[in-house]
Design an enzyme around this catalytic site. Structure first.
Site, PDB file in Angstrom:
ATOM      1  N   HIS A   1      15.684  -3.449  45.735  1.00 16.80           N
ATOM      2  CA  HIS A   1      14.363  -3.988  46.087  1.00 16.80           C
ATOM      3  C   HIS A   1      13.379  -2.864  46.347  1.00 16.80           C
ATOM      4  O   HIS A   1      13.767  -1.701  46.458  1.00 16.80           O
ATOM      5  CB  HIS A   1      14.483  -4.857  47.347  1.00 16.80           C
ATOM      6  CG  HIS A   1      14.842  -4.062  48.561  1.00 16.80           C
ATOM      7  ND1 HIS A   1      16.162  -3.766  48.872  1.00 16.80           N
ATOM      8  CD2 HIS A   1      14.091  -3.450  49.497  1.00 16.80           C
ATOM      9  CE1 HIS A   1      16.177  -3.023  49.965  1.00 16.80           C
ATOM     10  NE2 HIS A   1      14.925  -2.808  50.374  1.00 16.80           N
TER      11      HIS A   1
ATOM     12  N   HIS B   1       9.119   2.552  46.349  1.00 17.80           N
ATOM     13  CA  HIS B   1      10.289   3.074  45.632  1.00 17.80           C
ATOM     14  C   HIS B   1      11.434   2.079  45.737  1.00 17.80           C
ATOM     15  O   HIS B   1      11.465   1.256  46.656  1.00 17.80           O
ATOM     16  CB  HIS B   1      10.717   4.431  46.215  1.00 17.80           C
ATOM     17  CG  HIS B   1      11.201   4.348  47.625  1.00 17.80           C
ATOM     18  ND1 HIS B   1      10.348   4.388  48.718  1.00 17.80           N
ATOM     19  CD2 HIS B   1      12.451   4.195  48.138  1.00 17.80           C
ATOM     20  CE1 HIS B   1      11.055   4.279  49.829  1.00 17.80           C
ATOM     21  NE2 HIS B   1      12.336   4.159  49.509  1.00 17.80           N
TER      22      HIS B   1
HETATM   23  P1  ATP Z   1      21.220   0.369  56.255  1.00 19.05           P
HETATM   24  O1  ATP Z   1      20.131   0.674  57.234  1.00 19.05           O
HETATM   25  O2  ATP Z   1      22.386  -0.276  56.900  1.00 19.05           O
HETATM   26  O3  ATP Z   1      21.610   1.521  55.414  1.00 19.05           O
HETATM   27  P2  ATP Z   1      19.129  -0.998  54.783  1.00 19.05           P
HETATM   28  O4  ATP Z   1      18.305   0.211  55.032  1.00 19.05           O
HETATM   29  O5  ATP Z   1      19.188  -1.548  53.405  1.00 19.05           O
HETATM   30  O6  ATP Z   1      20.614  -0.731  55.227  1.00 19.05           O
HETATM   31  P3  ATP Z   1      17.522  -2.150  56.789  1.00 19.05           P
HETATM   32  O7  ATP Z   1      17.671  -0.936  57.658  1.00 19.05           O
HETATM   33  O8  ATP Z   1      17.528  -3.478  57.458  1.00 19.05           O
HETATM   34  O9  ATP Z   1      18.660  -2.183  55.702  1.00 19.05           O
HETATM   35  O10 ATP Z   1      16.170  -1.953  56.001  1.00 19.05           O
HETATM   36  C1  ATP Z   1      15.635  -2.933  55.147  1.00 19.05           C
HETATM   37  C2  ATP Z   1      14.579  -2.282  54.250  1.00 19.05           C
HETATM   38  O11 ATP Z   1      13.516  -1.758  55.072  1.00 19.05           O
HETATM   39  C3  ATP Z   1      15.092  -1.096  53.444  1.00 19.05           C
HETATM   40  O12 ATP Z   1      14.368  -1.037  52.233  1.00 19.05           O
HETATM   41  C4  ATP Z   1      14.745   0.092  54.281  1.00 19.05           C
HETATM   42  O13 ATP Z   1      14.556   1.256  53.517  1.00 19.05           O
HETATM   43  C5  ATP Z   1      13.428  -0.346  54.914  1.00 19.05           C
HETATM   44  N1  ATP Z   1      13.259   0.248  56.237  1.00 19.05           N
HETATM   45  C6  ATP Z   1      14.153   0.260  57.227  1.00 19.05           C
HETATM   46  N2  ATP Z   1      13.680   0.871  58.326  1.00 19.05           N
HETATM   47  C7  ATP Z   1      12.421   1.264  58.008  1.00 19.05           C
HETATM   48  C8  ATP Z   1      11.390   1.950  58.707  1.00 19.05           C
HETATM   49  N3  ATP Z   1      11.540   2.365  59.959  1.00 19.05           N
HETATM   50  N4  ATP Z   1      10.238   2.188  58.049  1.00 19.05           N
HETATM   51  C9  ATP Z   1      10.054   1.787  56.797  1.00 19.05           C
HETATM   52  N5  ATP Z   1      10.985   1.119  56.071  1.00 19.05           N
HETATM   53  C10 ATP Z   1      12.151   0.873  56.668  1.00 19.05           C
END
Ligand code: ATP
Ligand code: MG
EC number: 3.1.4.58
Length: 174
Positions: A41, A122
């Site tokens: 995504h 991205h």
């Molecule tokens: P994991 O953190 O377990 O590796 P994930 O990153 O896919 O998995 P989430 O942390 O819930 O799951 O994040 C969901 C989406 O939001 C992802 O695309 C992640 O890159 C983005 N994201 C997470 N934290 C932030 C943040 N602090 N700022 C911007 N984007 C974020």
């Protein structure tokens, strides 16, 4: 107020693009932990722990006159510190910037905070990656006609994504 969830707004690739992205992952080889096809995504806005009802209202307001657009994923990159390898559009349409700005405004109006960072669209292809060798040539067209709200549920084996809402972004003339 409904129960808070870990929320983010995203664009979800259509099936044909998911297949292309999976093929690109294959070409890149075993450089890290590939993101599963159904989880690929592009994050438009990250909310973190928030009220899904307010997020839904904000999205409805932000997309009221929004149009779809086409993205071209043509660039690879590597965030060294986070070990993420991604694909991104070198240039992207104003419509995406506008969508991002309106979303943030409507979220703010409802007391929801988003990341202060500017938009860096991205698609993460690999995590825990140490890329080697040249990137494959790729230019993947992505007709974007929907914005989705996703709830990320933390599980021992990694987060689960649940679709919590979707808004049409009509593509076409005009
Ligand atoms: P994991 O953190 O377990 O590796 P994930 O990153 O896919 O998995 P989430 O942390 O819930 O799951 O994040 C969901 C989406 O939001 C992802 O695309 C992640 O890159 C983005 N994201 C997470 N934290 C932030 C943040 N602090 N700022 C911007 N984007 C974020
Ligand atoms: Mg994360």
């Amino acid at each position: 107020m409904t129960e808070r969830q870990r929320l983010f707004f995203a664009l979800w690739p259509p099936a044909h693009l998911r297949e292309r992205l999976t093929a690109v992952q294959g070409e890149l080889g075993r450089i890290g932990r590939p993101v599963a096809a159904e989880r690929l995504h592009l994050t438009v806005a990250f909310l973190g722990n928030s009220d899904p009802e307010r997020a839904t209202e904000a999205a409805a307001a932000a997309t009221r006159e929004a149009r779809g657009f086409v993205l071209r994923l043509d660039r690879f990159g590597h965030f060294v510190r986070s070990g993420v390898v991604w694909m991104a559009p070198t240039e992207y349409p104003n419509a995406l910037e506008t969508l991002h700005r309106r979303l943030r405004r409507e979220l703010r109006r409802r007391g929801l905070r988003t990341e202060r960072r500017s938009l860096h669209p991205h698609v993460t292809l690999f995590r825990k990656a140490t890329p080697s060798g040249p990137h494959p040539a790729a230019s993947l067209e992505w007709p974007v006609d929907e914005l989705t709200l996703v709830a990320s549920v933390t599980r021992a084996e990694g987060p689960e994504y649940h679709r919590a809402g979707a808004w049409r972004l009509p593509l076409g003339e005009g």
